[in-house]
Motif scaffolding. Structure first.
Motif, PDB file in Angstrom:
ATOM      1  N   VAL A   1       5.451   1.912   0.603  1.00  0.00           N
ATOM      2  CA  VAL A   1       6.569   2.352   1.143  1.00  0.00           C
ATOM      3  C   VAL A   1       6.872   3.278   0.363  1.00  0.00           C
ATOM      4  O   VAL A   1       7.137   4.206   0.913  1.00  0.00           O
ATOM      5  CB  VAL A   1       7.645   1.232   0.651  1.00  0.00           C
ATOM      6  N   LEU A   2       6.409   3.474  -0.753  1.00  0.00           N
ATOM      7  CA  LEU A   2       7.060   4.262  -1.485  1.00  0.00           C
ATOM      8  C   LEU A   2       6.195   5.772  -1.551  1.00  0.00           C
ATOM      9  O   LEU A   2       6.406   6.897  -1.256  1.00  0.00           O
ATOM     10  CB  LEU A   2       7.234   4.293  -3.127  1.00  0.00           C
ATOM     11  N   LEU A   3       4.872   5.122  -0.894  1.00  0.00           N
ATOM     12  CA  LEU A   3       3.323   6.581  -1.040  1.00  0.00           C
ATOM     13  C   LEU A   3       4.368   7.654   0.369  1.00  0.00           C
ATOM     14  O   LEU A   3       4.906   7.088   1.241  1.00  0.00           O
ATOM     15  CB  LEU A   3       2.852   5.878  -0.457  1.00  0.00           C
ATOM     16  N   SER A   4       4.021   8.960   0.206  1.00  0.00           N
ATOM     17  CA  SER A   4       4.408  10.116   1.310  1.00  0.00           C
ATOM     18  C   SER A   4       2.784   9.611   2.679  1.00  0.00           C
ATOM     19  O   SER A   4       2.240   9.083   2.204  1.00  0.00           O
ATOM     20  CB  SER A   4       4.359  11.215   0.870  1.00  0.00           C
ATOM     21  N   PRO A   5       3.715   9.586   4.016  1.00  0.00           N
ATOM     22  CA  PRO A   5       2.727   9.678   5.061  1.00  0.00           C
ATOM     23  C   PRO A   5       1.405  10.186   4.908  1.00  0.00           C
ATOM     24  O   PRO A   5       0.254   9.816   5.202  1.00  0.00           O
ATOM     25  CB  PRO A   5       3.637  10.195   5.567  1.00  0.00           C
ATOM     26  N   VAL A   6       1.417  11.137   4.061  1.00  0.00           N
ATOM     27  CA  VAL A   6       0.281  12.514   3.871  1.00  0.00           C
ATOM     28  C   VAL A   6      -0.955  11.410   3.079  1.00  0.00           C
ATOM     29  O   VAL A   6      -1.733  11.243   3.501  1.00  0.00           O
ATOM     30  CB  VAL A   6       0.502  13.801   3.430  1.00  0.00           C
ATOM     31  N   VAL A   7      -0.016  11.109   1.941  1.00  0.00           N
ATOM     32  CA  VAL A   7      -0.337  10.065   1.102  1.00  0.00           C
ATOM     33  C   VAL A   7      -1.500   8.778   2.236  1.00  0.00           C
ATOM     34  O   VAL A   7      -2.826   9.323   1.748  1.00  0.00           O
ATOM     35  CB  VAL A   7      -0.394   9.708  -0.424  1.00  0.00           C
TER      36      VAL A   7
ATOM     37  N   VAL B   1      -2.547   1.322   9.598  1.00  0.00           N
ATOM     38  CA  VAL B   1      -1.968   2.424   8.421  1.00  0.00           C
ATOM     39  C   VAL B   1      -0.641   2.101   8.465  1.00  0.00           C
ATOM     40  O   VAL B   1      -0.188   1.670   7.596  1.00  0.00           O
ATOM     41  CB  VAL B   1      -2.549   2.972   8.404  1.00  0.00           C
ATOM     42  N   SER B   2      -0.479   2.184   9.307  1.00  0.00           N
ATOM     43  CA  SER B   2       1.115   2.054   9.590  1.00  0.00           C
ATOM     44  C   SER B   2       2.179   0.142   9.043  1.00  0.00           C
ATOM     45  O   SER B   2       2.903   0.986   8.224  1.00  0.00           O
ATOM     46  CB  SER B   2       1.702   2.248  10.967  1.00  0.00           C
ATOM     47  N   VAL B   3       1.271  -0.367   9.682  1.00  0.00           N
ATOM     48  CA  VAL B   3       2.180  -1.661   9.777  1.00  0.00           C
ATOM     49  C   VAL B   3       1.478  -2.084   7.475  1.00  0.00           C
ATOM     50  O   VAL B   3       2.315  -2.390   7.044  1.00  0.00           O
ATOM     51  CB  VAL B   3       0.664  -2.805   9.507  1.00  0.00           C
ATOM     52  N   TRP B   4       0.487  -1.364   7.027  1.00  0.00           N
ATOM     53  CA  TRP B   4      -0.008  -1.253   6.017  1.00  0.00           C
ATOM     54  C   TRP B   4       1.075  -0.876   4.678  1.00  0.00           C
ATOM     55  O   TRP B   4       1.609  -1.453   3.818  1.00  0.00           O
ATOM     56  CB  TRP B   4      -1.149  -0.587   5.705  1.00  0.00           C
ATOM     57  N   ALA B   5       1.407   0.379   5.794  1.00  0.00           N
ATOM     58  CA  ALA B   5       2.480   0.915   4.397  1.00  0.00           C
ATOM     59  C   ALA B   5       3.523   0.306   4.350  1.00  0.00           C
ATOM     60  O   ALA B   5       4.857   0.978   3.198  1.00  0.00           O
ATOM     61  CB  ALA B   5       2.166   2.882   5.455  1.00  0.00           C
ATOM     62  N   HIS B   6       4.524   0.344   5.802  1.00  0.00           N
ATOM     63  CA  HIS B   6       6.400   0.036   6.225  1.00  0.00           C
ATOM     64  C   HIS B   6       6.088  -1.605   5.706  1.00  0.00           C
ATOM     65  O   HIS B   6       7.041  -1.846   5.923  1.00  0.00           O
ATOM     66  CB  HIS B   6       5.779   0.235   6.957  1.00  0.00           C
ATOM     67  N   MET B   7       5.245  -2.471   6.015  1.00  0.00           N
ATOM     68  CA  MET B   7       5.028  -4.201   5.907  1.00  0.00           C
ATOM     69  C   MET B   7       6.069  -4.173   4.600  1.00  0.00           C
ATOM     70  O   MET B   7       6.951  -4.996   4.743  1.00  0.00           O
ATOM     71  CB  MET B   7       3.991  -4.895   5.456  1.00  0.00           C
ATOM     72  N   GLY B   8       5.533  -4.093   3.549  1.00  0.00           N
ATOM     73  CA  GLY B   8       6.843  -4.264   2.691  1.00  0.00           C
ATOM     74  C   GLY B   8       8.513  -3.840   2.472  1.00  0.00           C
ATOM     75  O   GLY B   8       9.359  -4.563   2.364  1.00  0.00           O
TER      76      GLY B   8
END
Lengths: 345, 349
Positions: A167-173, A216-223
């Motif tokens: 969740v803390l990672l930037s979308p670019v990363v 990738v979107s689910v991976w990034a925001h699931m938390g």
């Protein structure tokens, strides 16, 4: 009193730890700021009275809000009713609802190819598809994860952190990390070939590109959503579960009869937030696929951005009309959220 | 904790249900899936350009060992060669002619061998290529991007803390005419994300003469509805007597705000500061629209521009991505708990 010589020379000031010194410097700076601002503020207070000082405190924030939110919203409307290529409204001819008519000029709304602005409608179709897939998988995975984390698990804090940190990672990363794994000679294709499969060009195949965008979107925001659900789960009184245990109620029944109904308000929040975010999806997908292959993962926001800023002819009017349409959709979704949360509380 | 301990501990407290096993399996898979990609990124960032292009990729950053041999100015690559008589020796390669390599024994440079390249395997050892990190500092505007990002994040967070806390103070301590309208305005801004006002905000910024300046990134997002709400909720809980007492002592309203309310609201300010740092450091769409000159790029925009170039130099890109992760990693390690409670309490991020 006189200073008596003690026989010990005063030593050089003991080295003050850096942190303490920084803190002292910070305090002095803040103190100076207070003194600088206090004098005019006191004067102002004498002039307008104590209670009206509220407006003074409110002013900076509201100026920012007006300048960068409310005024732009009004200009957005103006833009969407004007044409031409100039950025300045005074040089833009009034064209009435032409921009909207142009945007909505479609043979059939189900077929983006039949529209004059086919990229916009591709964006709409892609965003709808993306939002649906993302919503379902987001709710499913965050619910399962929250349920698991709510069990009597060893090292719960650690596991919670594991799911939360993207969740803390930037979308670019986020996008670059996955792009690196999914590229032609990447880790995943290496895995596929070692188990005897073929390399897959994930970003050349429209279906795969959409799949990985959602993934990738689910991976990034699931938390983020997991945390909201976990907070809801932990608010369910434990004695309900104890009572169910006494009655030897099967677990699935406990889930359907106790957990799910009591978690419902949080679940609604998750659903609506995921919807609102899904509709606005841009950065991860843009960096990951660039909207491609072709227009297979082009989203509405990317269309707006490119129409206004990244195309040969900067069409601000069309971009504004498209963003007003997006804004109306978001407004309706937010209203749904507000009415739901109100009825829940 | 060791797995064995874990098993024993569980056994003592009760029987294993299949759901427990499924839960641990799920969590284990989660650790791999969530941490794996980032670990892979960090490992890859220490590889040479050549070994990044290799397929299948090696797990750890390996590079070919080189030896200095008398009579050769350049260090020579070392190979494990299988000789005609079946013997295996470590030889240095002098040159390669077609499919035959001319090799020498580093221990005995006079001894020369001709070995078919098919019988050579590179001798490799673990080595972390730090040049991926040091070279971008000189070659590209990387330090510029980094500095821009630090500047934007710091200044924007300070402004946000100041003006949001002032507004929150007004909305929590005072009763005044128009308070409801002000609250509605704050709620209203929640509903208007930057995605729908991209073009007109660009116009406002142009009118202010800020295009391509870092202030164009800093100012538009400085007033946040989330921040006002967060701080207001907290300030509502502060004891009123304290403020009344300060007024009795002839403290000005500004002094009460700065000297009494701000220090007491420190925990909420800390949460907002963390949020703001994360927002600003990671911000993408708006800077992408408003910054067009590469000297004003922030780190995120720089990374994106770099990956879009025709010949992506992955070794540099990966290293720069890792650098951009550092502040996030620090926040995560030290402040994860704050953010978690912040999200759980407000449902916002």
């Amino acid at each position: 009193m006189t200073d008596l010589p003690t026989g010990i020379e005063p030593q050089a000031a003991p080295t003050v730890p850096l942190l303490a010194r920084l803190r002292r410097a910070g305090e002095t700076a803040l103190g100076t700021l207070l003194r600088l601002v206090d004098r005019p503020m006191r004067l102002l207070q004498r002039l307008i009275g104590e209670r009206r000082m509220a407006y003074v405190f409110l002013l900076p924030n509201l100026v920012f809000f007006s300048l960068f939110v409310f005024v732009p919203l009004a200009i957005d409307l103006v833009f969407s009713f004007t044409g031409g290529e100039s950025l300045f409204p005074s040089q833009r001819p009034y064209v009435g609802t032409d921009q909207y008519a142009y945007l909505f000029d479609c043979g059939s709304f189900l077929d983006p190819a039949s529209c004059r602005v086919d990229h916009f409608w591709r964006g709409v179709a892609n965003t709808l598809r993306f939002t649906m897939f993302q919503l379902v998988s987001m709710v499913a995975f965050s619910l399962v994860t929250a349920l698991v984390l709510n069990m009597r698990i060893r090292g719960r804090g650690f596991f919670r952190a594991v799911y939360f940190f993207p969740v803390l990672l930037s979308p670019v990363v986020v996008a670059l990390v996955w792009k690196w794994i999914l590229q032609r000679d990447g880790l995943l294709n290496a895995g596929l070939t070692t188990i005897g499969g073929q390399k897959i060009l994930f970003f050349v195949d429209p279906g795969w590109a959409m799949f990985w965008s959602v993934f990738v979107s689910v991976w990034a925001h699931m938390g983020f959503y997991t945390l909201i659900l976990l907070a809801g789960l932990q608010a369910i009184p434990a004695d309900l579960y104890e009572a169910a245990q006494m009655d030897a109620t099967p677990r699935w029944r406990v889930f359907w009869r106790i957990t799910l109904p009591l978690l419902w308000p949080n679940l609604i929040v998750v659903i609506v937030l995921a919807l609102i975010r899904g509709v606005q999806t841009f950065d991860e997908v843009f960096v990951l696929t660039g909207g491609g292959p072709g227009t297979a993962t082009l989203m509405i926001v990317q269309y707006i951005y490119e129409t206004a800023f990244a195309s040969q002819v900067q069409n601000f009017g069309l971009a504004a009309a498209a963003s007003i349409v997006l804004g109306v959709v978001l407004f309706l979704l937010t209203l749904a959220q507000l009415s739901r949360t109100r009825s829940a509380s | 904790m060791k797995p064995i301990q874990l098993l024993r501990a569980r056994r003592r407290s009760g029987r294993w249900h299949w759901t427990d096993i499924a839960a641990y399996a799920y969590l284990g898979l989660g650790v791999v899936l969530m941490f794996g990609p980032v670990v892979w990124l960090v490992l890859s960032s220490f590889k040479t350009q050549a070994s990044l292009l290799e397929f299948p990729p090696s797990l750890l950053p390996l590079s070919q060992q080189e030896v200095r041999v008398q009579g050769f100015p350049q260090p020579l690559p070392l190979f494990a060669a299988t000789l005609d008589n079946g013997e295996r020796r470590e030889l240095a390669q002098v040159r390669r002619i077609g499919l035959i390599a001319q090799m020498i024994d580093p221990a005995d440079p006079k001894q020369q061998y001709r070995v078919p390249t098919a019988k050579l395997a590179p001798v490799r050892h673990l080595s972390f290529v730090t040049a991926n990190y040091t070279e971008p500092l000189q070659k590209f505007a990387f330090t510029r991007y980094l500095w821009n990002s630090v500047f934007v994040t710091t200044i924007a967070t300070l402004i946000t803390l100041l003006i949001n806390s002032m507004a929150a103070y007004a909305l929590s301590i005072y009763e005044f005419r128009g308070k409801t309208v002000a609250m509605l305005m704050v709620i209203g801004t929640l509903m208007i994300p930057i995605t729908i006002i991209l073009v007109p905000v660009y116009l406002v910024v142009t009118k202010l003469g800020l295009v391509n300046s870092l202030w164009a990134v800093i100012l538009p997002g400085a007033a946040t509805p989330t921040g006002v709400f967060l701080l207001r909720q907290y300030m509502l809980t502060l004891p009123r007597d304290l403020i009344e007492a300060a007024r009795m002592d002839k403290a000005s309203e500004w002094q009460i705000y700065w000297r009494i309310v701000m220090p007491l609201a420190a925990p909420a300010l800390a949460v907002l500061a963390i949020f703001s740092i994360m927002w600003r450091w990671n911000e993408f769409l708006w800077p992408l629209a408003v910054l067009t000159k590469s000297e004003s790029f922030t780190l995120q925009i720089g990374l994106n521009a770099f990956q879009g170039e025709l010949q992506t130099q992955w070794n540099y890109l990966l290293a720069m991505t890792v650098v951009s992760l550092i502040p996030v990693a620090l926040v995560f390690v030290f402040l994860q708990r704050f953010i978690a409670t912040g999200i759980a309490n407000t449902g916002m991020k």
